[in-house]
Design a protein around this motif. Sequence first.
Motif, PDB file in Angstrom:
ATOM      1  N   UNK A 116     168.693  22.701   0.376  1.00  0.00           N
ATOM      2  CA  UNK A 116     168.997  22.374   1.745  1.00  0.00           C
ATOM      3  C   UNK A 116     167.575  22.537   2.422  1.00  0.00           C
ATOM      4  N   UNK A 117     167.280  21.464   3.196  1.00  0.00           N
ATOM      5  CA  UNK A 117     165.899  21.300   3.996  1.00  0.00           C
ATOM      6  C   UNK A 117     166.249  20.677   5.440  1.00  0.00           C
ATOM      7  N   UNK A 118     165.384  20.884   6.218  1.00  0.00           N
ATOM      8  CA  UNK A 118     165.664  20.265   7.549  1.00  0.00           C
ATOM      9  C   UNK A 118     165.967  18.641   7.491  1.00  0.00           C
ATOM     10  N   UNK A 119     165.095  17.956   6.388  1.00  0.00           N
ATOM     11  CA  UNK A 119     165.228  16.572   6.467  1.00  0.00           C
ATOM     12  C   UNK A 119     166.572  16.291   6.038  1.00  0.00           C
ATOM     13  N   UNK A 120     167.178  16.990   4.681  1.00  0.00           N
ATOM     14  CA  UNK A 120     168.546  16.909   4.332  1.00  0.00           C
ATOM     15  C   UNK A 120     169.529  17.154   5.271  1.00  0.00           C
ATOM     16  N   UNK A 121     169.428  18.250   5.846  1.00  0.00           N
ATOM     17  CA  UNK A 121     170.405  18.271   7.094  1.00  0.00           C
ATOM     18  C   UNK A 121     170.405  17.499   7.836  1.00  0.00           C
ATOM     19  N   UNK A 122     169.114  16.778   8.466  1.00  0.00           N
ATOM     20  CA  UNK A 122     169.065  15.799   9.485  1.00  0.00           C
ATOM     21  C   UNK A 122     169.854  14.602   9.253  1.00  0.00           C
ATOM     22  N   UNK A 123     169.484  14.113   7.896  1.00  0.00           N
ATOM     23  CA  UNK A 123     170.481  13.105   7.151  1.00  0.00           C
ATOM     24  C   UNK A 123     171.984  13.202   7.257  1.00  0.00           C
ATOM     25  N   UNK A 124     172.248  14.691   6.837  1.00  0.00           N
ATOM     26  CA  UNK A 124     173.577  14.762   6.486  1.00  0.00           C
ATOM     27  C   UNK A 124     174.576  14.944   7.883  1.00  0.00           C
ATOM     28  N   UNK A 125     173.964  15.230   9.043  1.00  0.00           N
ATOM     29  CA  UNK A 125     174.681  15.517  10.254  1.00  0.00           C
ATOM     30  C   UNK A 125     174.378  14.271  11.189  1.00  0.00           C
ATOM     31  N   UNK A 126     173.236  13.256  11.077  1.00  0.00           N
ATOM     32  CA  UNK A 126     172.819  12.223  11.892  1.00  0.00           C
ATOM     33  C   UNK A 126     172.067  12.883  13.097  1.00  0.00           C
ATOM     34  N   UNK A 127     171.217  13.844  12.972  1.00  0.00           N
ATOM     35  CA  UNK A 127     170.543  14.281  14.202  1.00  0.00           C
ATOM     36  C   UNK A 127     169.056  14.527  13.643  1.00  0.00           C
ATOM     37  N   UNK A 128     168.497  14.437  14.783  1.00  0.00           N
ATOM     38  CA  UNK A 128     166.770  14.743  14.521  1.00  0.00           C
ATOM     39  C   UNK A 128     166.749  16.104  14.019  1.00  0.00           C
ATOM     40  N   UNK A 144     166.505  30.086   4.986  1.00  0.00           N
ATOM     41  CA  UNK A 144     166.857  31.386   4.008  1.00  0.00           C
ATOM     42  C   UNK A 144     167.904  31.025   3.398  1.00  0.00           C
ATOM     43  N   UNK A 145     168.104  31.117   2.124  1.00  0.00           N
ATOM     44  CA  UNK A 145     169.344  30.876   1.469  1.00  0.00           C
ATOM     45  C   UNK A 145     170.430  31.868   1.704  1.00  0.00           C
ATOM     46  N   UNK A 146     171.646  31.442   2.083  1.00  0.00           N
ATOM     47  CA  UNK A 146     172.817  31.843   2.540  1.00  0.00           C
ATOM     48  C   UNK A 146     172.733  32.319   3.979  1.00  0.00           C
TER      49      UNK A 146
END
Length: 644
Positions: A116-128, A144-146
């Motif tokens: 998980x990264x900020x970029x992947x979460x941004x893509x997943x949830x369609x948010x900047x 942090x993991x977990x």
Amino acid sequence: MNYFFRSILLICLLFETLNFAHAQSTTIELSNNKVVVGGQTCFLHLVKEKQTLFSISRAYGVELSVILQVNHKTEVTVNVGEVLRIPVVDSKTAVAPMLVKKEDDQFIYHVIKKNDTFFSLSKKYDLSIDVLKKSNPNIGDVLSLGSVFMVPKGIKKEKKVIVQTHPKHDKKYYYHVIQKGDTESAIARKFFMKLRKFRKLNPQLKGKALTIGSWVRIPRYLVPPEYFVEKPVEKDTIVQEIEEDKLIVNEVVERPLSQQKIRIALFLPLYLEANDTINEIVTYKDTLRIVNERNTRTVFPKSHNFIRFYQGILLAVDSLQKEGLSVDLHVFDTERKPERVQRILSGIQYTDLDFIIGPVYSNTFSLVASFAQKRGIPIISPLSPKNSLLKTNPFVIQLNTSIESICGRISDYVGSDLEMKNLIVVHPDRYQHLSEYQLVKDIERQLFEKGEYWKNDEMSYRKISFEEYGLFGIERILSDTCENVILLPSTKQPYVENIISNLNVLSQRFAIRLMGFPVWKRYNSLESELFYNLNLSILTPYHIDYKEEKIENFVSSFRTKFKCEPNDFSFRGFDLCRYFTKAVSQYGNHFPDHLSELQIDLLQSHFDFKRVNAFGGLENQGVHFVNYSRDFKIRHHVPNFESK
């Protein structure tokens, strides 16, 4: 007694289950305090009321055994107020944390997993990324993991639509849009340009990197024609249904047959006697002559192509009969003997014929043409591009296009686009008596009598003798700013081979398009690479595209029926027989006046018959345009010439 103990045990288990469920529902606030012990980073967790080691393990996503080991515990117990070290785990020891709820009215609670990264979460949830960081101020720049990540609801990422535009292709340039992986060198190689010339045409690139979506310009004459074809726009279902209805309404109704039975006479030099003789093995026993046939038959060399031609006709007859036509084919072996032909004509003078094919040699063709004219029977000259009777006998139909007509078609093709052209005629000395000189006359009629030369300021026209000025003289009049169209009015093999070999030296420095004649393809000493280097363009009455399905089907049928490979003569015989038989079936004995109305899909031929004069016969002037392009592809199409 046993019953009593079993009851007590069941009540205890039920009580433990209720306590476990209660513990599971207890909300555990994760600690942000960290400490490094022995090189291992750990959270410091203060145990509160109703918290268990199991619930703490699930909350942090850490295996219970790991927590016991780090805290040196031997029992699964914990005291209120006790501080536990909870290691920051990797993907191997991480387990999914237990959350009381996965989302509420404001947030979605996401547990950080491996990768998980900020970029992947941004893509997943369609948010900047900025919105995600503002919603999680305690997370920092490293996930942090977990840990639990809060994703806000009701916010949509702003999408920027960038519309890239480029100039419309014009008569001078093609505008290439930069794509991923493009470099200046790659684009220059793709369109066969020198890098220096490419940069000169695109000064905006100086000192800058190529950006995807921007454009560069390429001289139009260096770009293959398919680059200018616009991709069809997808239509919605309603429009397509309406168009399909129109097609059904305007469907062409097939013309009813005028004649069901077609009678054909075929005159060919098959040399049947010679073929029989060379396949005989003669031996003698005493005075007795014994004749045996060879196990593997050979073909008399002079008859080889004519036998392949005949086999193509037989295959056409088979296909026509499957379509319901009755074909009565009379075959005569003429060899090359006029007296033999005279005997044949005497035997068929009372036979009804719809058309005659052949003979192929002039000394025998003239006899049959005279016979055909007296009886009003169309006679087809199948192979020769030159027939002296064509101008005087209205029943003669010449299938092969003459050199003069090819010259006219080349002139029409060149004259259709004269802008940005350097037109050069490279001619031999004393060539005015040659048939190919017609090309020069036609070109100059287009340029000067019709005024095309003065209408186009960006074209030039020159003539040069190769014997007098050589390769150096040609080089001096070539242009490096536009396409050089070189016309070579000759079919003399030694001269053509010499010129092409010399021009090949210049093809690396100049953009050349060499216009030529169909017979050049039969010059075995010329390597095909030379044709591609010189961008050779040929106008020819015959062209076979072996990638087409109909060609594959024909070759397969030919092999099955005759156990050998077809050649050009086989295709020509098939097309000829099928075309004229169909013409008779639709228009009867008046078919020569309706050939322009006939639409038949052929294998290698394009027929466009024109009457040569008021008293003469018909000549096929239909041609294919075949180009051996610089990218080592063969392109071909049927040019649409306007009637003059």
